[in-house]
Design a protein around this motif. Structure first.
Motif, PDB file in Angstrom:
ATOM      1  N   ALA A 174      51.533  34.023  34.129  1.00 13.49           N
ATOM      2  CA  ALA A 174      50.612  35.126  33.856  1.00 13.49           C
ATOM      3  C   ALA A 174      50.705  36.187  34.949  1.00 13.49           C
ATOM      4  CB  ALA A 174      49.186  34.597  33.775  1.00 13.49           C
ATOM      5  N   GLY A 220      48.949  39.468  37.205  1.00 18.18           N
ATOM      6  CA  GLY A 220      47.669  39.718  37.854  1.00 18.18           C
ATOM      7  C   GLY A 220      47.579  39.088  39.224  1.00 18.18           C
ATOM      8  N   VAL A 272      44.102  34.929  38.938  1.00 15.44           N
ATOM      9  CA  VAL A 272      44.100  34.265  37.632  1.00 15.44           C
ATOM     10  C   VAL A 272      43.044  33.173  37.673  1.00 15.44           C
ATOM     11  CG1 VAL A 272      45.474  33.100  35.881  1.00 15.44           C
ATOM     12  CG2 VAL A 272      46.583  34.700  37.460  1.00 15.44           C
ATOM     13  N   CYS A 325      41.169  28.714  40.315  1.00 17.02           N
ATOM     14  CA  CYS A 325      41.840  30.014  40.255  1.00 17.02           C
ATOM     15  C   CYS A 325      43.087  29.991  41.122  1.00 17.02           C
ATOM     16  CB  CYS A 325      40.913  31.154  40.695  1.00 17.02           C
ATOM     17  SG  CYS A 325      40.641  31.237  42.475  1.00 17.02           S
ATOM     18  N   ALA A 362      39.735  39.617  37.344  1.00 17.95           N
ATOM     19  CA  ALA A 362      40.669  38.514  37.183  1.00 17.95           C
ATOM     20  C   ALA A 362      41.358  38.531  35.822  1.00 17.95           C
ATOM     21  CB  ALA A 362      39.933  37.186  37.365  1.00 17.95           C
ATOM     22  N   THR A 363      42.564  37.927  35.779  1.00 22.62           N
ATOM     23  CA  THR A 363      43.201  37.565  34.524  1.00 22.62           C
ATOM     24  C   THR A 363      42.631  36.221  34.095  1.00 22.62           C
ATOM     25  OG1 THR A 363      45.248  38.712  35.104  1.00 22.62           O
ATOM     26  CG2 THR A 363      45.396  36.989  33.420  1.00 22.62           C
ATOM     27  N   ILE A 378      42.424  32.807  31.859  1.00 23.72           N
ATOM     28  CA  ILE A 378      43.102  31.850  30.991  1.00 23.72           C
ATOM     29  C   ILE A 378      42.052  30.888  30.472  1.00 23.72           C
ATOM     30  CG2 ILE A 378      44.747  29.952  30.868  1.00 23.72           C
ATOM     31  CD1 ILE A 378      46.464  31.361  32.892  1.00 23.72           C
TER      32      ILE A 378
END
Length: 283
Positions: free
Chosen positions: A122, A124, A127, A139, A165-166, A168
């Motif tokens: 991913a 960023g 995450v 994270c 944040a990205t 998931i």
């Protein structure tokens, strides 16, 4: 990747269970909460971690040691209790340029190995893992300590300042904040019923729905429920009954004609003859 495992909660939602210990060391189905996180990280190939401790730090270090049990190496660093990762990590080092993996070790969640793999792909600077929309206390940060300012981190006294944040979302995963006695009770029963994907119970599956630890004894007629967990060195009298979903931790004795239903029996407990326990935690 530098790994930090947080075991520094100062909340009181689990009292009286946490009067003489911390949330990270409470047993869930025969194993300390933090042990599940460490086992998961070891399976994911993490070899070194810094354990962040606050109250009862000496008990945490005595339990975990230097990590040899998991083929890892542990260092310890003190938290002021409920300290946001930005503040804590700046005390640890003025700056760190390597990727950081931050994990709360005082909550319980399904395996995070999948998150570590997805986060590697991913984009960023930050995450963050979520389960059912809630921050699950995991994270990966790639852009230095300052990037953590926007982190929504459980059990901190100062929340993140922004949502940068990205995210998931871990599908088909389960987590528990372990923020109340009700949550602690439910989590024990769910782990015994194998509702936390990827977690390994502290015992062997002897038959359908039954997991038994080393040196324990229970006979089939005692099992009248769907799931039962019996920790190490425990004994259930042949005339006792375990119904619903029952968790009996280490070094317990359940005496004749005792009946336990949907309950958690904590280590070192004697349940006497003819006692009936339902939907309870017994310490």
């Amino acid at each position: 990747m530098k790994t930090f495992i947080f075991a520094d909660r100062t909340d009181t939602g689990l009292e009286p269970l946490t009067r003489n210990t911390c949330a990270a060391l409470l047993p869930v189905a025969g194993k300390a909460v933090i042990d599940y996180t460490i086992e998961d990280l070891a399976r994911a190939g993490i070899q070194h971690a810094v354990i962040v401790v606050s109250a009862h730090a000496e008990r945490v270090e005595a339990h975990l040691g230097r990590g040899e049990r998991w083929g890892m190496q542990f260092d310890y660093f003190p938290s002021r209790g409920g300290e946001h990762p930005v503040s804590l990590l700046r005390r640890y080092a003025s700056e760190m340029n390597e990727p950081l993996l931050l994990v709360r070790g005082d909550v319980l969640r399904s395996s995070i190995a999948g998150f570590i793999g997805e986060a590697a792909c991913a984009g960023g600077a930050l995450v963050e893992a979520r389960i059912g929309g809630a921050p699950a206390g995991v994270c990966i940060c790639r852009a230095g300590i300052a990037a953590l300012a926007g982190l929504d981190w459980p059990y901190t006294l100062t929340p993140g300042t922004a949502r940068a944040a990205t995210i998931i979302d871990l599908q088909d995963s389960t987590w528990s904040a372990l923020d109340s006695l009700t949550a602690y009770h439910r989590t024990n029963l769910d782990v015994a019923a194998d509702r936390y994907t990827g977690l390994k119970l502290a015992g062997w599956a002897r038959e359908s729905g039954l997991t038994v630890g080393r040196g324990s004894h229970v006979e089939t007629p005692s099992l009248t429920g769907e799931h039962a967990f019996l920790g190490r060195g425990s004994r259930v009298h042949p005339e006792a009954r375990l119904a619903g979903t029952s968790v009996v931790n280490d070094s317990c004795f359940i005496d004749s004609r005792a009946s336990i239903t949907d309950s958690v029996i904590l280590p070192g407990t004697y349940v006497g003859e003819d006692i009936e326990i339902r939907n309870a935690i017994v310490n």
